[in-house]
Enzyme design. Structure first.
Site, PDB file in Angstrom:
ATOM      1  N   ARG A   1       9.655  10.629  21.299  1.00  0.00           N
ATOM      2  CA  ARG A   1       9.059   9.195  21.554  1.00  0.00           C
ATOM      3  C   ARG A   1       9.339   8.954  22.765  1.00  0.00           C
ATOM      4  NH1 ARG A   1       8.253   3.645  18.535  1.00  0.00           N
ATOM      5  NH2 ARG A   1       6.795   5.218  17.254  1.00  0.00           N
TER       6      ARG A   1
ATOM      7  N   HIS B   1      -0.719   8.450  19.675  1.00  0.00           N
ATOM      8  CA  HIS B   1       0.346   8.255  18.486  1.00  0.00           C
ATOM      9  C   HIS B   1      -0.373   9.261  17.454  1.00  0.00           C
ATOM     10  CE1 HIS B   1       3.681   7.160  15.974  1.00  0.00           C
ATOM     11  NE2 HIS B   1       3.350   5.839  16.102  1.00  0.00           N
TER      12      HIS B   1
ATOM     13  N   GLN C   1       1.021   9.041  13.445  1.00  0.00           N
ATOM     14  CA  GLN C   1       0.540   7.631  12.841  1.00  0.00           C
ATOM     15  C   GLN C   1      -0.838   8.049  12.331  1.00  0.00           C
ATOM     16  OE1 GLN C   1       2.038   4.461  12.693  1.00  0.00           O
ATOM     17  NE2 GLN C   1       0.333   4.225  11.133  1.00  0.00           N
TER      18      GLN C   1
ATOM     19  N   ASP D   1      -3.705  -3.900  15.882  1.00  0.00           N
ATOM     20  CA  ASP D   1      -2.535  -3.409  16.314  1.00  0.00           C
ATOM     21  C   ASP D   1      -2.103  -4.507  17.301  1.00  0.00           C
ATOM     22  OD1 ASP D   1      -0.134  -2.055  17.299  1.00  0.00           O
ATOM     23  OD2 ASP D   1      -1.498  -0.396  18.233  1.00  0.00           O
TER      24      ASP D   1
ATOM     25  N   CYS E   1      -0.711  -0.455  11.935  1.00  0.00           N
ATOM     26  CA  CYS E   1       0.429   0.511  11.948  1.00  0.00           C
ATOM     27  C   CYS E   1       1.602  -0.053  12.067  1.00  0.00           C
ATOM     28  CB  CYS E   1       0.284   1.392  13.144  1.00  0.00           C
ATOM     29  SG  CYS E   1       0.076   0.370  14.807  1.00  0.00           S
TER      30      CYS E   1
ATOM     31  N   ARG F   1       3.884   7.332   6.112  1.00  0.00           N
ATOM     32  CA  ARG F   1       4.637   8.019   7.517  1.00  0.00           C
ATOM     33  C   ARG F   1       5.745   8.889   6.865  1.00  0.00           C
ATOM     34  NH1 ARG F   1       4.497   5.879  12.370  1.00  0.00           N
ATOM     35  NH2 ARG F   1       5.438   7.898  12.977  1.00  0.00           N
TER      36      ARG F   1
HETATM   37  N1   CP Z   1       4.066   2.550  13.498  1.00  0.00           N
HETATM   38  C1   CP Z   1       5.335   2.933  14.289  1.00  0.00           C
HETATM   39  O1   CP Z   1       5.177   3.760  14.979  1.00  0.00           O
HETATM   40  O2   CP Z   1       6.419   2.240  14.150  1.00  0.00           O
HETATM   41  P1   CP Z   1       7.707   2.359  14.761  1.00  0.00           P
HETATM   42  O3   CP Z   1       7.510   1.978  16.282  1.00  0.00           O
HETATM   43  O4   CP Z   1       8.677   1.383  13.895  1.00  0.00           O
HETATM   44  O5   CP Z   1       8.232   3.778  14.939  1.00  0.00           O
END
Ligand code: CP
Length: 343
Positions: A109, A136, A139, A234, A275, A303
């Site tokens: 990430r 992402h 996701q 979002d 998300c 997830r």
């Molecule tokens: N949706 C998501 O990626 O959440 P986090 O930032 O908590 O990993």
């Protein structure tokens, strides 16, 4: 001699995969989830290790990948922001090559998308993208699985209308691209300044040309939700955009907030998705977040199942499994040596 290992593939962008491959990932996830629900998660990654590089905080992604590795029989290393050399004191290529010698997969990430692509360029093990400033992908594979589990009666995946209300975030980019690639009908509603950029739209339109899906971009939120089977939103701002909060709030509020008035304008079967993390009372109200047709926590749980599917899809085929005879031979040799040291 040619290696018998399958070709190395990374999971950086859903655009790197065709519809058949994306549906394979989802079907594998469904199989593993069904096994998990009966307490029988297959130990597909026994003894495998995943290096997890984080440049930003995370709840869902971090926990789901770590638990997924454990439940598949492997191990995940959480490398928190600032914990390893990453483009500072060591090049990204050296980091990728070192981690490839010790681990069976790399998760990242990162702040910049180019950090993940550069790691992948030099890695000898699969690299999985856990969110960048562009997209992402893990996701949205989870999101499609969640939609399939909540299909409206009589509809197929290709019949679905998915509406995203709000800023052109990294989640919007991935959701728009995966939905159009799978032949779904995708709408993005936002004030003009915050709509999906032309480049993303051109990729989505090319997806539609191949898949039969469609793309609509509008600044009319009421029109955007009228046919929606799934309504998704979002955050309106992220870390580093604090100075823009007044301008962004003024642009989105009140028309683009997913509140009961907007949700009631959608069909009565429409499900709400997010998300997470969410700013409750900003992009969506508590009433919608906690509505009987909100599926945000199904999404969150998925997830975990999706990470298992993706880890198995990319890493399992590359694991080498020695025969029992070979393992017994080497165990015996090493034990004989140890005994010789302490007769
Ligand atoms: N949706 C998501 O990626 O959440 P986090 O930032 O908590 O990993």
């Amino acid at each position: 001699m040619e290696s018998s290992q399958p070709k190395l593939r990374h999971f950086i962008d859903t655009q790197d995969f065709d519809k058949r491959e994306l549906l394979e990932m989802i079907e594998l996830t469904r199989l593993i989830k069904a096994a998990d629900k009966q307490g029988c998660t297959p130990r597909l990654l026994e003894g495998a290790s995943l290096a997890m590089i984080f440049e930003e905080p995370s709840t869902r992604t971090r926990v789901s990948f770590e638990v997924a590795m454990t439940e598949l029989g492997g191990h995940a290393l959480y490398l928190k922001p600032g914990e390893i050399h990453l483009g500072v004191r060591e090049s990204l290529s050296d980091t990728a090559r070192v981690l490839s010698r010790m681990c069976d997969g790399i998760f990242a990430r990162t702040l910049k998308h180019t950090t993940v692509t550069e790691l992948a360029r030099h890695a000898k093990v699969p690299v999985l993208n856990g969110l960048t400033d562009y997209n992402h992908p893990t996701q949205v594979v989870c999101d499609v699985l969640t939609m399939l589990e909540h299909l409206p009666a009589g509809k197929r995946l290709e019949d679905l209308n998915v509406t995203f209300i709000g800023d052109a975030t990294n989640v919007l980019s991935s959701l728009m691209l995966v939905c159009t690639r799978l032949g779904m009908h995708f709408t993005h509603a936002a004030p003009h300044k915050y709509q999906a950029p032309d480049e993303w739209r051109s990729w989505a339109l090319e997806n539609c040309r191949i898949s039969g899906g469609s793309l609509t971009v509008t600044d009319d939120p009421l029109a955007a939700v009228r046919q929606a089977d799934f309504l998704y939103t979002d955050l309106w701002w992220w870390v580093g955009q604090e100075e823009q909060i007044p301008e962004r709030r003024a642009a989105f509020m009140p028309g683009f907030q997913v509140n009961e008035t907007l949700f009631d304008s959608a069909p009565s079967h429409c499900k709400f998705m997010h998300c997470l993390p969410a700013s409750r009372g900003v992009e969506a109200t508590d009433e919608v977040m906690d509505h009987p047709r909100s599926i945000i926590f199904d999404q969150s749980e998925n997830r975990l199942h999706t990470e298992k599917g993706l880890l198995a899809y990319f890493i399992h085929p590359r694991l080498e499994r020695p025969s029992m005879e070979l393992m017994t031979f080497h165990q015996g040799r090493v034990e004989d040596f140890l005994h010789s040291l302490n007769p």
